[in-house]
Design a protein around this motif. Structure first.
Motif, PDB file in Angstrom:
ATOM      1  N   ARG A 154      -4.245   8.186  -7.003  1.00 44.47           N
ATOM      2  CA  ARG A 154      -4.122   6.934  -7.548  1.00 44.47           C
ATOM      3  C   ARG A 154      -3.532   6.861  -8.988  1.00 44.47           C
ATOM      4  N   SER A 155      -3.907   7.777  -9.720  1.00 45.33           N
ATOM      5  CA  SER A 155      -3.368   7.851 -11.111  1.00 45.33           C
ATOM      6  C   SER A 155      -1.897   8.054 -11.149  1.00 45.33           C
ATOM      7  N   ALA A 156      -1.581   9.168 -10.419  1.00 46.02           N
ATOM      8  CA  ALA A 156      -0.036   9.391 -10.314  1.00 46.02           C
ATOM      9  C   ALA A 156       0.769   8.191  -9.917  1.00 46.02           C
ATOM     10  N   ALA A 157       0.295   7.662  -8.611  1.00 45.17           N
ATOM     11  CA  ALA A 157       0.888   6.313  -8.258  1.00 45.17           C
ATOM     12  C   ALA A 157       1.148   5.138  -9.230  1.00 45.17           C
ATOM     13  N   ALA A 158      -0.138   4.935 -10.000  1.00 41.70           N
ATOM     14  CA  ALA A 158      -0.053   3.875 -10.886  1.00 41.70           C
ATOM     15  C   ALA A 158       0.965   4.446 -12.008  1.00 41.70           C
ATOM     16  N   HIS A 159       1.239   5.546 -12.608  1.00 46.65           N
ATOM     17  CA  HIS A 159       2.086   5.826 -13.418  1.00 46.65           C
ATOM     18  C   HIS A 159       3.498   5.399 -12.962  1.00 46.65           C
ATOM     19  N   ASN A 185       1.617  -3.678  -9.797  1.00 48.99           N
ATOM     20  CA  ASN A 185       2.885  -3.341 -10.377  1.00 48.99           C
ATOM     21  C   ASN A 185       4.046  -3.599  -9.336  1.00 48.99           C
ATOM     22  N   MET A 186       3.859  -2.946  -8.204  1.00 45.00           N
ATOM     23  CA  MET A 186       4.777  -2.881  -7.163  1.00 45.00           C
ATOM     24  C   MET A 186       5.417  -3.980  -6.740  1.00 45.00           C
ATOM     25  N   SER A 187       4.258  -4.881  -6.345  1.00 46.06           N
ATOM     26  CA  SER A 187       4.736  -6.337  -5.872  1.00 46.06           C
ATOM     27  C   SER A 187       5.489  -7.065  -6.825  1.00 46.06           C
ATOM     28  N   ALA A 188       4.806  -6.936  -8.076  1.00 46.43           N
ATOM     29  CA  ALA A 188       5.372  -7.822  -9.342  1.00 46.43           C
ATOM     30  C   ALA A 188       7.014  -7.250  -9.538  1.00 46.43           C
ATOM     31  N   SER A 189       7.250  -6.187  -9.268  1.00 51.59           N
ATOM     32  CA  SER A 189       8.647  -5.695  -9.823  1.00 51.59           C
ATOM     33  C   SER A 189       9.579  -6.439  -8.638  1.00 51.59           C
ATOM     34  N   TRP A 190       9.130  -6.539  -7.311  1.00 51.85           N
ATOM     35  CA  TRP A 190      10.117  -7.335  -6.494  1.00 51.85           C
ATOM     36  C   TRP A 190      10.179  -8.928  -6.784  1.00 51.85           C
ATOM     37  N   LEU A 191       9.073  -9.420  -7.241  1.00 54.23           N
ATOM     38  CA  LEU A 191       8.985 -10.821  -7.408  1.00 54.23           C
ATOM     39  C   LEU A 191       9.917 -11.023  -8.743  1.00 54.23           C
ATOM     40  N   GLU A 197       0.914  -1.242  -0.052  1.00 50.68           N
ATOM     41  CA  GLU A 197      -0.036   0.054   0.114  1.00 50.68           C
ATOM     42  C   GLU A 197       0.918   1.302   0.058  1.00 50.68           C
ATOM     43  N   LEU A 198       2.133   1.237   0.183  1.00 53.36           N
ATOM     44  CA  LEU A 198       2.842   2.352   0.429  1.00 53.36           C
ATOM     45  C   LEU A 198       2.905   3.384  -0.657  1.00 53.36           C
ATOM     46  N   VAL A 199       3.432   2.769  -1.820  1.00 56.82           N
ATOM     47  CA  VAL A 199       3.317   3.780  -2.941  1.00 56.82           C
ATOM     48  C   VAL A 199       1.844   4.313  -3.586  1.00 56.82           C
ATOM     49  N   LEU A 200       0.999   3.618  -3.275  1.00 56.52           N
ATOM     50  CA  LEU A 200      -0.321   4.080  -3.390  1.00 56.52           C
ATOM     51  C   LEU A 200      -0.833   5.147  -2.234  1.00 56.52           C
ATOM     52  N   ARG A 201      -0.447   5.066  -1.131  1.00 56.28           N
ATOM     53  CA  ARG A 201      -0.805   5.985  -0.015  1.00 56.28           C
ATOM     54  C   ARG A 201       0.051   7.207   0.332  1.00 56.28           C
ATOM     55  N   VAL A 202       1.187   7.105   0.186  1.00 58.54           N
ATOM     56  CA  VAL A 202       2.136   7.820   0.599  1.00 58.54           C
ATOM     57  C   VAL A 202       1.992   9.299   0.257  1.00 58.54           C
ATOM     58  N   ALA A 203       1.336   9.771  -0.732  1.00 58.07           N
ATOM     59  CA  ALA A 203       1.237  11.101  -1.109  1.00 58.07           C
ATOM     60  C   ALA A 203       0.358  11.776  -0.207  1.00 58.07           C
ATOM     61  N   GLU A 204      -0.838  11.053   0.300  1.00 63.32           N
ATOM     62  CA  GLU A 204      -1.854  11.743   1.049  1.00 63.32           C
ATOM     63  C   GLU A 204      -1.547  11.462   2.607  1.00 63.32           C
ATOM     64  N   LEU A 205      -0.435  10.438   2.792  1.00 62.57           N
ATOM     65  CA  LEU A 205       0.168  10.442   4.386  1.00 62.57           C
ATOM     66  C   LEU A 205       1.414  11.543   4.579  1.00 62.57           C
ATOM     67  N   ALA A 206       2.023  11.626   3.528  1.00 69.24           N
ATOM     68  CA  ALA A 206       2.998  12.920   3.523  1.00 69.24           C
ATOM     69  C   ALA A 206       2.913  13.602   2.517  1.00 69.24           C
ATOM     70  N   PRO A 207       1.998  14.553   2.530  1.00 66.91           N
ATOM     71  CA  PRO A 207       1.766  15.455   1.120  1.00 66.91           C
ATOM     72  C   PRO A 207       2.767  16.453   1.056  1.00 66.91           C
ATOM     73  N   ASP A 208       3.469  17.014   2.018  1.00 67.57           N
ATOM     74  CA  ASP A 208       4.629  17.772   1.928  1.00 67.57           C
ATOM     75  C   ASP A 208       5.693  17.043   1.641  1.00 67.57           C
ATOM     76  N   PRO A 209       6.395  17.485   0.547  1.00 67.94           N
ATOM     77  CA  PRO A 209       7.580  16.609   0.035  1.00 67.94           C
ATOM     78  C   PRO A 209       8.703  17.078   1.041  1.00 67.94           C
ATOM     79  N   ALA A 210       8.823  17.789   1.873  1.00 72.30           N
ATOM     80  CA  ALA A 210       9.848  17.857   3.020  1.00 72.30           C
ATOM     81  C   ALA A 210       9.790  17.015   3.959  1.00 72.30           C
ATOM     82  N   THR A 211       8.649  16.234   4.303  1.00 74.66           N
ATOM     83  CA  THR A 211       8.264  15.396   5.246  1.00 74.66           C
ATOM     84  C   THR A 211       9.242  14.318   5.121  1.00 74.66           C
TER      85      THR A 211
END
Length: 527
Positions: A246-251, A334-340, A171-185
């Protein structure tokens, strides 16, 4: 065992290097398995063989090699597999001792391929990390920092970093932008030990998020060894994300998958793979269990992506098989598959799915062979019998579940160790067998009746039915008919592990990259 085929260490090593499909099955209970086993051995205990094997080794002509360490399990397991319809079953020549004598590397712990891969990722990519002391200082200063816990929610609730948020790995790549919206965080990813924090942090880095990212070095173990207090019972979780997030994370995720060599297939391509009788194809839905239950692709198995990467050997026990991943957002698969893919699997993501593809509802149900016919009794009948002498109750649930709660007077046993268990049980005029649902008890009843003329019954609906009826329960370890070897005590689990065990676990993890090199069969390629 003279009529059984044997397979040598050199044959298995050759097949691994050639990336041929094979299943190397350790039939022991989890604790002895965790003490020493080959890198790509999958632990399918003889006690639960019929319940687990169809999901873990789905193709009946897979080359299966079973072994034990002299306990006499291999011949029994091979015969059971043949009876279940598997056609290419062999016993490892010399068992575990034979593997060792032939020069084969042996590994400790569980889910070793995934953990060793995590250590290799850190060594190659130099994944940033912060010590427990550094993270504690940031939290004390109320710095601009967010701590994301990449484990399952139940693990996070048991113990975690104070203030952390539960965001299981996929879930990290999908959710991080809204959990840490400030790029300085500052984003810090933690788990209990090392693997999921390394993979989680590196996932965010690979996806190119703007925030500074670091793993919490050595996870909650490192936190504890630094003398800092863990929080218990936390309940902070991610929430839904916007369409733009979601769209940005999918890209980002699709680009990561492309770099790792993940294949793209359609539903038609999936059907072609599944129709190929010469290859094993696993179909995994990597979303949350709740999303899966609400609607999923027919034939898929619920395997949240973070745990799939962490416990690949448990879900895909045929090394060399094909893995197909599914989600509804283009991120988690896609993220899980990249590791596998980097772990040496042929892996594809299904593209162009629409909402109407996710038509099947409910939890995943494992495929099972025909369940043995047994004589069942109701909870009311058992309650009556327990008021008299002569009834011995045997519970085949996990030892942890037994300790937590069990029927009054019940003895705990392991199905594969029934002869030893019988020697420690009191005289019985009848045996009544149970487990959570009585599924495993039904298989155990068949085995037990072959060992004794005493009548054997199974509790209808199992312990769950007893609990639903509001009948009395006990707890504790008072009646263990055999030692608790069904589960390995993980040094990174729970809240009461000795410091020496935690430190020893970290030192073992640090040595995994060297072990991979000595073994030489891993096929990992960190992108």
């Amino acid at each position: 065992m003279s009529n059984l085929t044997t397979r040598r260490y050199v044959d298995i090593r050759r097949a691994l290097l050639a990336r041929e499909e094979l299943a190397l099955i350790d039939l022991r209970e989890e604790d002895p398995f965790a003490q020493a086993h080959p890198l790509f051995a999958a632990n399918v205990a003889l006690s639960k063989l019929e319940i687990e094997i169809f999901a873990r080794v789905p193709r009946r002509d897979t080359a299966i090699t079973v072994y034990d360490d002299g306990e006499g399990l291999a011949a029994i397991g091979a015969q059971r597999l043949l009876a279940l319809g598997y056609r290419d079953v062999a016993v490892l020549e010399g068992g575990l001792a034979g593997w060792r004598a032939a020069g084969g590397e042996l590994f400790r712990d569980v889910n070793v391929p995934s953990k060793a891969f995590g250590e290799l990722v850190e060594s190659v990519r130099h994944t940033p990390s912060l010590s427990a002391e550094q993270v504690k200082a940031l939290l004390d200063e109320q710095a601009d920092v967010v701590v994301l816990d990449a484990r399952r929610f139940d693990e996070y609730q048991t113990m975690g970093i104070p203030g952390g948020v539960s965001v299981p790995g996929a879930e990290l790549v999908l959710r991080v932008a809204e959990l840490a919206p400030d790029p300085a965080t500052q984003v810090i990813v933690n788990c209990a030990g090392r693997t999921r924090s390394i993979i989680g942090a590196q996932s965010l880095i690979n996806a190119g998020i703007a925030n500074p990212v670091a793993a919490l070095r050595n996870g909650t173990i490192g936190w504890t060894l630094a003398g800092q207090a863990l929080a218990h019972g936390q309940a902070r979780q991610f929430s839904a994300v916007s369409d733009s997030t979601r769209s940005a994370a999918a890209h980002k995720a699709r680009a990561v998958a492309a770099r790792a060599g993940v294949q793209r297939i359609t539903r038609h391509g999936l059907a072609e793979w599944q129709a190929d009788t010469a290859r094993t194809t696993y179909l995994f839905d990597v979303r949350t269990p709740e999303e899966y239950s609400a609607g999923h692709l027919p034939g898929s198995r619920s395997t949240p992506g973070g745990q799939l990467v962490q416990e690949t050997d448990h879900f895909a026990s045929v090394r060399g098989a094909r893995l197909v991943l599914v989600d509804d957002d283009g991120v988690r698969a896609n993220m899980s598959a990249s590791w596998l893919a980097q772990m040496g699997w042929q892996v594809a993501v299904v593209d162009a799915l629409v909402a109407t593809d996710f038509v099947e509802q409910g939890d995943w149900q494992p495929p099972l062979p025909e369940v043995p016919a047994v004589t069942e009794i109701s909870v009311e009948q058992l309650a009556t019998w327990l008021r008299e002498d002569g009834t011995v109750v045997l519970d085949f649930t996990t030892s942890a579940n037994y300790v937590k709660r069990h029927l009054p007077g019940a003895h705990w046993a392991i199905r594969a160790q029934l002869p030893a268990a019988l020697e420690r049980l009191p005289h019985a005029e009848r045996y009544v067998l149970t487990c959570g649902s009585s599924l495993l008890a039904r298989f155990a009843a068949h085995d037990l009746q072959a060992l004794t003329p005493t009548p054997v019954y199974v509790l209808e609906g199992g312990t769950a039915r007893w609990i639903d009826a509001g009948l009395p329960l006990e707890h504790g370890e008072r009646r263990l008919a055999v030692p608790r070897s069904d589960r390995y005590r993980r040094p990174y689990e729970g809240t009461d592990n000795p410091r020496e065990a935690m430190q020893g676990y970290l030192e073992w993890e640090f040595g995994l990259v060297a072990q991979l090199a000595r073994d030489g069969t891993h096929g990992f390629a960190v992108a």
